[in-house]
Design a protein around this motif. Structure first.
Motif, mmCIF file in Angstrom:
data_model
loop_
_atom_site.group_PDB
_atom_site.id
_atom_site.type_symbol
_atom_site.label_atom_id
_atom_site.label_comp_id
_atom_site.label_asym_id
_atom_site.label_seq_id
_atom_site.Cartn_x
_atom_site.Cartn_y
_atom_site.Cartn_z
ATOM 1 N N TYR A 114 3.656 -8.286 4.132
ATOM 2 C CA TYR A 114 4.319 -7.157 3.751
ATOM 3 C C TYR A 114 5.231 -7.947 3.076
ATOM 4 C CZ TYR A 114 9.492 -5.450 2.973
ATOM 5 O OH TYR A 114 10.955 -5.501 2.256
ATOM 6 N N ASP A 130 10.413 0.066 -1.460
ATOM 7 C CA ASP A 130 10.830 0.817 -0.529
ATOM 8 C C ASP A 130 9.579 1.155 0.031
ATOM 9 O OD1 ASP A 130 13.347 1.208 -0.566
ATOM 10 O OD2 ASP A 130 13.657 2.862 -2.438
ATOM 11 N N VAL A 131 8.458 0.976 -1.001
ATOM 12 C CA VAL A 131 7.107 1.714 -0.488
ATOM 13 C C VAL A 131 7.046 0.715 0.450
ATOM 14 C CG1 VAL A 131 4.779 1.503 -1.462
ATOM 15 C CG2 VAL A 131 6.465 3.425 -2.433
ATOM 16 N N LYS A 185 8.476 -0.805 2.589
ATOM 17 C CA LYS A 185 9.130 -1.317 3.923
ATOM 18 C C LYS A 185 8.474 -0.004 5.303
ATOM 19 C CE LYS A 185 13.633 -2.872 2.562
ATOM 20 N NZ LYS A 185 14.433 -2.784 2.038
ATOM 21 N N LYS A 186 7.628 0.758 3.873
ATOM 22 C CA LYS A 186 7.317 2.583 4.826
ATOM 23 C C LYS A 186 5.903 2.213 5.715
ATOM 24 C CE LYS A 186 8.469 5.461 2.183
ATOM 25 N NZ LYS A 186 8.461 6.923 1.370
#
Length: 82
Positions: free
Chosen positions: A52, A78-79, A81-82
């Protein structure tokens, strides 16, 4: 009278020792399974956070170079972080 005072050769323990031994084995197996699960989860977390952070660095570089817009940057972050 061979075996007088002995319960089927088990020195007075009878079937109770088999039950207790079975319970202890089940508890030991449960502890081992939980430890393996925790180690796998911890390992995935460590490797995932490294990927990440590198991905986020690349994303920041692309935004800084003007390759993507702020909106695209936020969506991609945001993607990640998933």
């Amino acid at each position: 009278m061979m075996g007088w005072g002995w319960n089927n050769g088990m020195m007075g323990w009878g079937y109770g020792s088999a039950l207790v031994g079975g319970i202890i084995q089940m508890l030991f197996l449960l502890v081992v399974i939980i430890l393996v699960f925790l180690l796998i989860k911890r390992g995935n977390h460590l490797f995932g956070s490294e990927n990440y952070s590198r991905s986020e660095e690349i994303l920041k570089e692309r935004f800084a170079k003007g390759e993507i817009t702020e909106e695209e940057y936020k969506k991609m972050k945001d993607v990640l972080k998933k």
